[in-house]
Write a protein that holds these residues in place. Structure first.
Motif, PDB file in Angstrom:
ATOM      1  N   VAL A  57       0.831  -1.342  -0.155  1.00  0.00           N
ATOM      2  CA  VAL A  57      -0.264   0.137   0.026  1.00  0.00           C
ATOM      3  C   VAL A  57       0.863   1.262   0.007  1.00  0.00           C
ATOM      4  N   ALA A  58       0.793   2.206  -0.898  1.00  0.00           N
ATOM      5  CA  ALA A  58       1.323   3.455  -1.066  1.00  0.00           C
ATOM      6  C   ALA A  58       1.096   4.355  -0.222  1.00  0.00           C
ATOM      7  N   LEU A  80      -0.738  -5.256   0.591  1.00  0.00           N
ATOM      8  CA  LEU A  80      -2.164  -5.202   0.192  1.00  0.00           C
ATOM      9  C   LEU A  80      -2.863  -6.595   0.164  1.00  0.00           C
ATOM     10  N   ASP A  81      -3.653  -6.515   1.207  1.00  0.00           N
ATOM     11  CA  ASP A  81      -4.669  -7.672   1.441  1.00  0.00           C
ATOM     12  C   ASP A  81      -6.182  -7.330   1.150  1.00  0.00           C
ATOM     13  N   SER A  82      -6.662  -8.106   0.287  1.00  0.00           N
ATOM     14  CA  SER A  82      -8.187  -7.657  -0.074  1.00  0.00           C
ATOM     15  C   SER A  82      -9.114  -8.304   1.253  1.00  0.00           C
ATOM     16  N   LEU A  83      -8.695  -8.955   1.921  1.00  0.00           N
ATOM     17  CA  LEU A  83      -9.254  -9.353   3.228  1.00  0.00           C
ATOM     18  C   LEU A  83      -9.512  -8.416   4.261  1.00  0.00           C
ATOM     19  N   VAL A  84      -8.323  -8.033   4.256  1.00  0.00           N
ATOM     20  CA  VAL A  84      -8.089  -7.022   5.580  1.00  0.00           C
ATOM     21  C   VAL A  84      -8.856  -5.657   4.879  1.00  0.00           C
ATOM     22  N   ASN A 132       5.400  -1.604  -7.562  1.00  0.00           N
ATOM     23  CA  ASN A 132       4.340  -2.688  -6.941  1.00  0.00           C
ATOM     24  C   ASN A 132       3.575  -1.811  -5.820  1.00  0.00           C
ATOM     25  N   GLN A 133       3.343  -0.612  -5.810  1.00  0.00           N
ATOM     26  CA  GLN A 133       2.855   0.209  -4.881  1.00  0.00           C
ATOM     27  C   GLN A 133       1.285   0.607  -5.394  1.00  0.00           C
TER      28      GLN A 133
END
Length: 426
Positions: A25-26, A53-57, A84-85
């Motif tokens: 996550v930037a 970067l976690d979609s579940l979180v 990758n940000q």
């Protein structure tokens, strides 16, 4: 062949994991909020700048935001920043949060009571609730409340309550039908609030209060009330512990999921007429979406207290609490089993306005003071009240649900009556 496939699958899995872990996550950006502070949203969100970067979180963050009184709806977007940000955007639809509250209770016994209140649910844009109410239930009462669940951190908060409550209460001596007392409870409560994780939170604290019972009248021709029963005053301390498991998800007026709230209290007193006792109960909530417009809602309460043979039993049968149409505090007990089940259906929806219809059944049974568990199956203690209601909902004002319910008792010596209020009954 199988060996080569396993090696290929394992290599693919490692690459996938490595790729997922390389995305970070930037920045977390907040959009759409007006009164609710962006700094507060970032404070309680699990997604942070520099974290994976976690979609579940992210999904859990969105559900947490939709549980806030200040948020009517929330959703997220993810955009590539560089390398990758990725930038994560939380989009907020805010509720209006300065809310009056109105509750009115009537029954076929010509009982009438009401409660008027005013609350701010997003004080200083920090999800702090502050407000109070005035109640008229034969006598006047009032209370002030402050609740700041994230006051000290994204997990730790505080709640304070002052209350001066006066009502007319039926008290039951020697199997009589009841004696009316003017009951006053003046209290101050302080609770520490702790959110362990997304689903689990705790409250623990103390309530210092004074109870004052003053004899007013006998309702069943009782002539000889013992002198020591005319007035009772007791200073008490109540030690409270609450545990909540919450897995509810909200979509405007619709709710789905499961929630459990356990409440345990230990009350101490120096007055023999009002003995020390333990009390605990658990409320189980289950909500399910039925089609596009239906919502099935359920609440089951199981409660027990010390089984003292005292007229001042803690569980009551009441319009406002558990059985719509029954009347205001018509009976007491040292145990309770209460089920409220209702089907809510959206009849009309346009823009911010929703009209819901409601069909319900409120049913319960109580254990008599000093009685046995067999009391729960005694027909004298069972109440069943089916009924119908309407809900007038504003989708962008917190808890702006004006409800009208009419409950009709079908068990022995049952009453009937209207219950008006703000917010869903449960």
């Amino acid at each position: 062949m199988k060996k080569h496939f396993s090696i290929f699958f394992f290599a693919f899995l490692l690459c996938f994991i490595a790729f997922a872990q390389s995305n970070t996550v930037a920045d977390l950006k907040i959009q759409g909020n007006k009164k609710l502070k962006a700094s507060f949203i970032k404070k309680i969100s699990a997604i942070k700048s520099g974290k994976p970067l976690d979609s579940l979180v992210i999904a859990q963050d969105i559900i947490r935001l939709k549980r806030l009184p200040s948020v009517s709806h929330a959703y997220f977007q993810v955009f590539h920043s560089h390398d990758n940000q990725y930038n994560v955007f939380y989009n907020i639809e805010e509720n209006f949060t300065i809310i009056p509250s109105v509750n009115v209770y009537t029954s076929s016994d010509d009982e009438f009571a009401y409660r008027l209140g005013l609350y701010e649910f997003n004080l200083f844009g920090q999800n702090i609730t502050f407000g109070g109410f005035y109640q008229k239930d034969i006598y006047s009462s009032y209370a002030l409340n402050l609740r700041a669940p994230y006051l000290f951190s994204n997990k730790l908060g505080l709640a304070l309550t002052y209350q001066d409550l006066t009502t007319q209460e039926p008290v039951f001596f020697d199997n009589t039908e009841g004696v009316n007392y003017r009951y006053n409870n003046t209290s101050f409560e302080a609770l520490g609030l702790y959110e362990l994780n997304f689903n689990n939170r705790f409250e623990i604290g103390v309530n210092a209060f004074t109870e004052d019972y003053l004899f007013k009248s006998a309702v069943s021709g009782i002539q000889n009330i013992p002198l020591d029963k005319f007035a009772l005053i007791a200073k008490k301390f109540l030690y409270k512990f609450i545990y909540e498991y919450n897995n509810l998800d909200y979509h405007y007026q619709y709710v789905s999921g499961f929630k459990s709230m356990f409440n345990f209290q230990y009350v101490t007193s120096k007055n023999n007429e009002l003995p020390d006792f333990l009390i605990g109960w658990n409320d189980f909530f289950y909500f399910k979406r039925l089609g596009k417009k239906g919502n099935w809602a359920n609440r089951l309460r199981l409660g027990l207290s010390s089984n003292n043979d005292s007229p001042f039993a803690p569980f009551s049968v009441d319009n406002n609490l558990n059985v719509r149409g029954a009347g205001n505090v018509i009976d007491r007990g040292t145990g309770a089993i209460v089920l409220n089940t209702e089907y809510r259906r959206t009849l009309y929806e346009k823009g911010w306005f929703v009209l819901q219809g409601n069909a319900f059944v409120d049913a319960g049974s109580w254990r008599n003071p000093g009685g046995s568990f067999g009391d729960f199956s005694d027909s004298q203690n069972i109440r069943v009240y089916p009924g119908l209601g309407l809900r007038f909902v504003h989708k962008n004002i917190y808890n702006a649900i004006f409800r009208i319910d009419y409950g009709y008792g079908i068990t022995k010596d049952a009453a009937q009556g209207l219950v008006f209020g703000i917010g869903q009954y449960f």
